[in-house]
Design an enzyme around this catalytic site. Structure first.
Site, short mmCIF file in Angstrom:
data_model
loop_
_atom_site.label_atom_id
_atom_site.label_comp_id
_atom_site.label_asym_id
_atom_site.label_seq_id
_atom_site.Cartn_x
_atom_site.Cartn_y
_atom_site.Cartn_z
N GLY D 17 0.85 -1.18 0.00
CA GLY D 17 0.00 0.00 0.00
C GLY D 17 0.88 1.23 0.00
CB CYS D 18 3.29 2.58 0.42
SG CYS D 18 3.72 0.87 0.31
CB ALA D 19 2.73 7.16 3.04
N GLY D 189 6.69 5.21 3.31
CA GLY D 189 6.25 4.40 4.43
C GLY D 189 5.46 3.23 3.89
#
Lengths: 430, 147, 505, 405
Positions: D17-19, D189
């Protein structure tokens, strides 16, 4: 004096055809239709069916009751036209009315032939049989006099249909035919024989090569006929069915050219401007001979009336020519014939026949120069129209002769052009 | 007007059009009953003709100037000028066979039972002609004719 | 021997309660199985001639007919099966080669069925092809390694790269080579029309292209085969692409034979051979005895078509197919078509059909791997063929590495083929594999084209659905994407050749 | 626990997923890592503690002509094996342990070491007409493929990647990023869903000076990987991020496509959109799409690519993942969420959403001054810069508007 744009004399096939022809071209022009008879347009050939009880009075209507209203036609029924004055463009009626017109169709039909020297022909119980009125009169006479036996003089179409009607009413009928065989004009010997057999099996007595010398009377009424050989045939009813002739009384002295009938050209116009003729009264183009002949049959009458109507309304339509043809079913045996059915010897006609006496199926084809000019089908008459079409369309049938005789003969054997035309719904002539 | 057009290059002589025409004009409207009980009384109003490999179906062409209507002495045959459809009223027909005599495609048959003419009525009751609906090869199609 | 030992293969069951003696079956059976006896008003049948094509049962309006496989009940034997015994009876009677048609019908597995597809859940949204764009447009032809650009003074880019000719397909499915002669004029026309209507290509097969079909040229790939039938400069010019046919999956290593009785006027014009003469395709091209010869033919055809048309080379999938394909690409082919051993045919010796060649699944995987290893995968497109039955097969083939597929049998089935496998008799009751004018008219090309277009539309939509499930909206991202394939019931060796993981991995 | 062994497992492609967040000074003004840590920390909930990382450009000015290899090891054996390879290929101008700050939040750390190297001239002879970059790529591929417990996770000049298992803010703290000065910072992230995190699998993924942080999943991974195979790239990590880095390397560095063209190859317009382009560009776009089918990136993604000369942000062509851009003065920001930008820049001049498939870019205004003549020449050789607007088209029809500026 009243006047109208279109005036039609006659209320049968040609008159109705004319109305429909005019309306196809001119939806609004005023039409007036005159007729001696008082009935709404009815199917004249059905009078024998009416007498025979096969149709009722309601079934006689040739067009729906509101036909003339829908077509915006002013009808003057029971009014007999007496005289045409082409110079004044008027028609004078028997009751003195004078009607002016721009275009006139004379379609007053034929009148029955009565033998000139037949004693007793005017006695009660002796009838001609061409109108609804005749049918009513005969029916009433039979009922009033409890008639059991009848004589029909004439073995033609009207005569035989009368026989059928009378037989259906339970009368014992004798037919007198001057010629050696019945339907001599339209059929050949073999077909006549097959029909004669059918008549016999229905209990009808047929005498050929003879006719009535006089009508025998009893209490002033017909009681039978005496033949030339002295033989007497008892009959409370005598029907004269010798034929019809164009009724030319209306145009006598008017300058409208006549021979046997009123001469009409390929647009059904007479020699007088604005005056047209159609139906049994007319003498118009005959397809095979190219001459003008009177062919008093229903389909020709309608087509002539229709084409006359189109032309009267300003259209331009040519009459392709009539073809003598008849369909008659006597005592369950169907017969259809057209054109030349008994060609003279030695004039280059080719005749093909196939007869099955067991099934009473008979096919006869008459050809000249590889073109069909006539045929007779008895029994299995299905798809006769294809052959009629080949005659009308003057289609060369070289190489197809044997196939024409086969009962399953159909369009598939025909030249592609003709086949495509008719299957496109364009008819034979387009 | 709408016409049923036969495409002979795709007619395969199965003659299902005849079968379904007959059923469509039967009392029972049921294939098996129509054939078992009514065959002989009623006739299909369409005929498949065959010559060698070529075949096609013929039924009333609803001609522009129908000879049958002109010849019909009772008025049973009628051409509706609005739709171009040639209709037949069996109630008024007396079985004189004048129409049989003049139909150039031989499309009018004699109904053996009713002694009246039998011809294609475009199955107007059901909407789609049974022959067209059931022609497995679309050799029978309805085409709009703009004339 | 006066009596044949071969027994009827099918039972014809007629329900007397339903039969209405309409005789549709009688008129429709080219094998004269049904006959009408007027005396008894009964339709009778001779089952020995029945090939099980189901024509009569399909057209019977009352469903009175049932055609059932009727294997003669010989003593049970897993080796000496009824088929084996009957075949020996046949050969004992005729001394001939057993013939078959259509694809391999033996019980060997279809590896497509052992491969399963992936779909997205949560981490990656699946795509609804009804609402989102989903692209199947496929280009067949050689591609360069890189696109080179030129820049003008203002830095405006322009293309320096000139692409080799490409075939543009709206869906990665084409119709296999089926010659006019093997199939009927109407069947051919159906395929050509459908290809045009759907934006894909039909293949002329090796029988030439009748002038009537020239208007379909922009959607036709024309073949140059060992018989060179119908090949002239106009034939090459009118087509969209040219395919050199080396072999076909149903009968690798052997040629073809169209019997003279099928060579009528029209076929004679198309094939450029006399009416009534046999059309025999030699087993090899007699001007190609080596890969160098092939290169010469490829470039002869490129010269003849002025480098404006892709040149394809079609081979049967055989044991060293990867090396052969590599050679073909290096010989200059723009497209390599690989036909697996389940590919169809109008006629092949049964033993060859059932025993020669390898499955397309392995051939395709091997060829794609090999071309990638050699860094030449982009130099030619790979078209797979041979027994594609469904859109799922197509998706799997593309994921294994095919640019597009050819479908033959499936197309014929769409046209009505019932796989009776008797094409070579010329009596096809469905009007497909016959030249008999009484039978060919049974296939109305308007219906045929419509059905084929429907098939392409249906399969394409299914392909889009499957791609959407994987979260892929362009066919480019499915092609060669073996991550979306998993094997079930396959050995490690099979998985490794196919280049896919086992289910669960 | 030998974490790096994971890279040898033929596992499934890593799904995450992530940022992401990135910031750049177009004038090349150095910034400490403090701001980027705050920015990525703002999107704490987009990661799950299984990976965080940063890329920083301009951090080794004194070594800016050497390749800085950041390597992680499981054990000293692996380090020795790797160093044998490095010394065979390279002249080593310096090496050191990567400084870290022990943290209870960052556990199971590998051995982390960095080397400043150039390829030996005699080794370059093997590469014929290829460049030193190619040789470094080969070296990285070799180590990563051959050494069981060694992994090169950064190999560019004057830049470095810092990554590991943990929340990104903890990883930043761990690597003491507040002590580095860089003109570009990118960060990531991670929220892997079906693999446990491992140090090498964290973002950014990097090769040469390419660094990629990525939010999304590449459904086309299988073919992208095989396509890259064709050109000698060995995808050993089974992460889709890896293929993005390699594709940039292939298309921009090797095929010399402008960034915009490379992005167009990776996220091409849909055919109907393509048909509506002006003729010259249509032919170009069509050819790019036909030739680079294997490079098309499918599936949802937003990605930030850093390189010596700038930063490129772009989305998949249907814009299935978020990407916000902002600008203030010489600063350009790109992040998954606008809040991550406002955390470090509370009054941006413009904020906009990137359109699907259309890259947003930041470039050094005067690269020569910032990265020196050699790197600038390399940048030019790698990618032809185009005047603004030469490629940029109006927002693609039917998609989110390109900007609200």
């Amino acid at each position: 004096m009243t006047s109208t744009k279109y005036l039609i004399i006659g209320n049968s096939a040609a008159g109705v055809g004319c109305v429909e022809g005019i309306r196809q071209t001119d939806p609004t022009g005023e039409i007036t239709l005159l007729a001696k008879e008082t009935e709404h347009a009815y199917s004249r050939p059905l009078i024998t069916y009416l007498l025979g009880g096969k149709v009722d009075e309601a079934g006689m209507a040739y067009r729906p009751a509101d036909f003339y209203v829908q077509q915006r036609v002013k009808t003057m029924l029971g009014v007999e036209a007496a005289k045409v004055d082409p110079a004044a463009k008027t028609v004078t009626c028997a009751d003195g009315q004078v009607i002016g017109y721009e275009k006139l169709l004379i379609a007053n039909g034929g009148k029955p032939i009565t033998p000139p020297n037949l004693p007793g022909a005017d006695a009660p119980g002796v009838f001609t049989f061409t109108t609804w009125g005749d049918a009513r009169a005969i029916e009433q006479y039979i009922a009033a006099n409890d008639v059991k036996e009848a004589v029909v003089i004439g073995g033609g179409l009207i005569g035989l249909k009368s026989v059928e009607a009378l037989t259906a009413r339970g009368l014992k009928v004798t037919v007198l035919e001057l010629a050696p065989r019945i339907l001599a004009v339209t059929l050949d010997q073999d077909a006549s024989d097959l029909l004669a057999g059918a008549l016999a099996s229905a209990g009808v007595k047929l005498l050929t090569n003879t006719t009535a010398q006089r009508v025998d009377l009893e209490n002033g009424k017909a009681a039978g006929v005496t033949l030339p050989d002295g033989q007497k045939i008892a009959a409370g009813l005598v029907i004269l069915a010798i034929g019809v002739l164009p009724d030319l009384s209306l145009v006598a002295g008017s300058g409208i050219a006549t021979e046997r009938g009123i001469l009409a050209d390929e647009r059904l116009a007479t020699n007088v401007e604005g005056v047209y003729a159609a139906g049994d009264v007319a003498q118009a183009l005959e397809l095979l001979s190219g001459e003008r002949r009177s062919i008093p049959i229903w389909p020709n009458a309608y087509r002539q009336g229709f084409i006359a109507g189109v032309n009267m309304a300003g259209g331009d339509k040519v009459y392709e020519g009539g073809l003598a043809m008849n369909s008659v079913e006597i005592c369950g045996l169907a017969t259809i014939s057209a054109g030349i059915t008994s060609p003279p010897e030695g004039q280059g006609y080719q005749v093909l026949t196939k007869l099955d006496p067991k099934t009473k199926n008979y096919r006869k084809l008459v050809l000249k120069d590889h073109h069909l000019v006539g045929y007779v089908l008895v029994g299995d008459v299905d798809r006769a129209g294809i052959i009629t079409g080949l005659i009308k369309g003057r289609v060369e049938v070289k190489g197809l002769e044997e196939k024409l005789l086969a009962p399953d003969f159909g369009l598939i054997s025909l030249p592609a052009m003709h086949r495509e035309r008719v299957t496109a719904g364009l008819g034979v002539w387009s | 007007m709408k016409r049923i057009v036969a495409k002979e290059e795709y007619c395969m002589n199965c003659r299902l059009c005849e079968v379904y025409c007959l059923v469509s004009h039967s009392r029972s409207k049921d294939l098996i009953k129509a054939f078992r009980q009514e065959r002989g009384e009623i006739v299909p109003r369409i005929t498949v003709e065959r010559l060698g490999p070529v075949s096609f179906a013929v039924q009333c062409r609803h001609c522009d100037e129908p000879a049958c209507v002109e010849a019909c002495m009772t008025g049973a045959l009628h051409r509706d000028p609005a739709t171009g459809e040639v209709t037949h009223d069996p109630q008024r027909c007396v079985g004189c066979w004048m129409c049989v005599m003049v139909c150039p495609t031989g499309a009018i048959r004699r109904d053996r039972n009713g002694h009246v003419a039998a011809k294609c009525d475009l199955c107007l009751e059901t909407g789609t002609p049974a022959c067209v609906a059931n022609c497995p090869n679309e050799a029978l199609v309805i085409e709009e004719d703009n004339d | 021997m006066s009596k044949r030992l071969v027994q009827a293969e099918f039972n014809v069951e007629r329900d007397p309660e339903r039969c209405i003696q309409c005789q549709v079956c009688v008129r429709q059976c080219s094998n004269q199985v049904h006959a009408y006896d007027a005396e008894s008003d009964q339709v009778t049948c001779d089952e020995a001639s029945c090939v099980g094509c189901q024509r009569c049962a399909t057209l019977c309006p009352t469903n009175a007919l049932t055609i059932k496989k009727a294997p003669p009940e010989f003593a049970p034997d897993n080796n000496w099966t009824s088929d084996v015994i009957q075949n020996i009876y046949r050969q004992a009677e005729t001394g001939g080669v057993l013939l078959s048609a259509m694809g391999n019908d033996t019980a060997k597995v279809s590896w497509w069925d052992n491969i399963l597809l992936n779909a997205s859940q949560v981490t990656n949204p699946s795509i609804d092809p009804l609402r989102e764009p989903m692209e199947l447009t496929t280009f067949l032809g050689a591609k360069p390694n890189a696109v080179e650009l030129n820049f003008d003074d203002q830095g405006g880019p322009s293309l320096a790269t000139k692409l080799a000719p490409q075939l543009v397909l709206s869906t990665p499915i084409m119709f296999s080579a089926m010659s006019y002669g093997a199939i009927s004029y109407n069947a051919f026309e159906s395929l050509a029309r459908a290809a045009g209507q759907y934006g894909t290509f039909a293949n002329s097969g090796e029988g030439g292209l009748h002038k009537d079909f020239w208007p379909h040229g922009p959607n036709m790939i024309v073949q140059v085969a060992s018989g060179r039938f119908g090949v002239d400069i106009d034939y090459l010019k009118v087509a969209a692409a040219v395919e050199i046919k080396i072999g076909q999956g149903a009968k690798p290593g052997i040629g073809g034979h169209l019997p003279g009785e099928k060579v009528d006027e029209r076929i004679s014009q198309t094939r450029m051979i006399p009416v009534g003469s046999d059309a025999i395709s030699p087993a090899p091209h007699h001007d190609i005895y080596s890969i160098e010869d092939l290169r010469q033919l490829i470039y002869s055809l490129k010269e003849a078509t002025r480098y404006q048309k892709p040149i394809s080379v079609k081979i049967a999938a055989v044991h060293n197919v990867a090396a052969i394909a590599s050679g073909i690409v290096r010989a200059g082919a723009d497209i390599v078509a690989i036909d697996g051993y389940k590919g169809g045919t109008g006629a092949a010796p049964t033993m060859i059909r059932n025993n020669v060649g390898i499955p397309i699944e392995f051939a395709l995987a091997a060829v794609d791997d090999r071309l990638r290893q050699e860094g030449i995968r982009n130099q030619a497109s790979v078209v797979a063929c041979g027994g594609f039955r469904s859109s799922a097969d197509v998706v799997k083939a593309i994921a294994l590495g095919a640019d597009a597929v050819y479908i033959g049998t499936a197309a014929l089935v769409a046209l009505g083929c019932h796989l009776c496998q008797k094409c070579y008799t010329g009596k096809c009751n469905w009007g497909i594999a016959t030249q008999d004018p009484y039978l060919t008219r049974r296939l109305n090309p308007e219906i045929g084209a419509r059905r084929l277009v429907n098939l392409l539309r249906g399969w394409s939509h299914e392909i889009k659905e499957m791609m959407g499930g994987m979260g892929i909206n362009a066919i480019e991202s499915l092609r060669g994407n073996r991550e979306h394939l998993r094997g079930v019931g396959l050995s490690d060796r099979e998985l490794s050749i196919l280049g896919i993981k086992a289910a669960g991995e | 626990m030998r974490l790096l062994h994971r890279k040898q497992f033929p596992t499934s492609k890593d799904i995450s997923g992530c940022a992401i967040s990135g910031m750049m000074s177009e004038t090349g003004t150095p910034m400490s890592g403090e701001a980027i840590i705050r920015s990525i920390a703002n999107m704490h909930d987009r990661s799950n503690g299984l990976g965080g990382g940063f890329a920083a450009y301009g951090i080794y000015p004194e070594m800016r002509d050497r390749y800085a290899l950041h390597v992680m090891y499981d054990a000293m054996d692996d380090k020795q094996e790797t160093e044998r390879i490095i010394s065979r290929w390279c002249t080593v101008y310096g090496d050191e342990t990567i400084p870290t700050r022990p943290s209870a939040l960052v556990r199971h750390r590998p051995i982390l070491h960095r080397y400043f190297v150039n390829i030996k001239p005699e080794v370059m002879e093997r590469f014929c007409d290829e460049t030193e970059d190619d040789a470094i790529v080969d070296l990285v591929m070799t180590i990563n493929a051959d050494v069981q417990g060694g992994f090169v996770f950064s190999s560019g000049k004057n830049m470095g990647v810092f990554k590991g298992v943990g929340f990104p803010e903890d990883i930043g703290e761990f690597y003491r990023l507040d002590e580095y000065q860089a003109y570009i910072w990118t960060s990531h992230g991670r929220f892997p869903t079906n693999t446990t995190g491992w140090w090498g699998g964290a973002h950014p993924f990097s090769l040469l000076d390419w660094s990629v942080v990525h939010n999304g999943e590449i459904s086309s991974y299988g073919i992208n990987k095989r396509y890259l195979d064709n050109f000698g790239y060995k995808c050993t990590l089974h992460t889709d991020t890896e293929v993005i880095a390699y594709l940039f390397d292939l298309l921009v560095r090797k095929h010399r496509l402008p960034f915009e063209a490379a992005c167009m190859a990776m996220a091409p317009p849909f055919w109907p959109q393509l048909e509506r382009l002006p003729e010259v560009r249509r032919e170009l776009a069509r050819t790019l799409r036909i030739v680079y089918g294997g490079a098309l990136l499918n599936g949802p993604f937003s990605v930030l690519v850093g390189h010596a000369g700038g930063m490129v942000g772009f989305n998949d062509r249907t814009k299935l993942r978020p990407m916000v851009g902002a600008r203030k003065g010489d600063m350009v920001y790109m992040a998954s969420e606008e809040g991550a930008i406002r955390e470090v820049c509370n009054d941006p001049e413009v904020v906009w959403h990137a359109a699907g498939g259309v890259p947003i870019m930041a470039h050094l205004k005067e690269p020569e001054k910032v990265i020196g003549p050699e790197a600038t020449a390399r940048l030019k050789a790698h990618s032809c810069r185009l005047p603004a607007g030469a490629w940029q088209e109006a927002p693609r029809a039917g998609r989110a508007a390109a900007s609200v500026q």
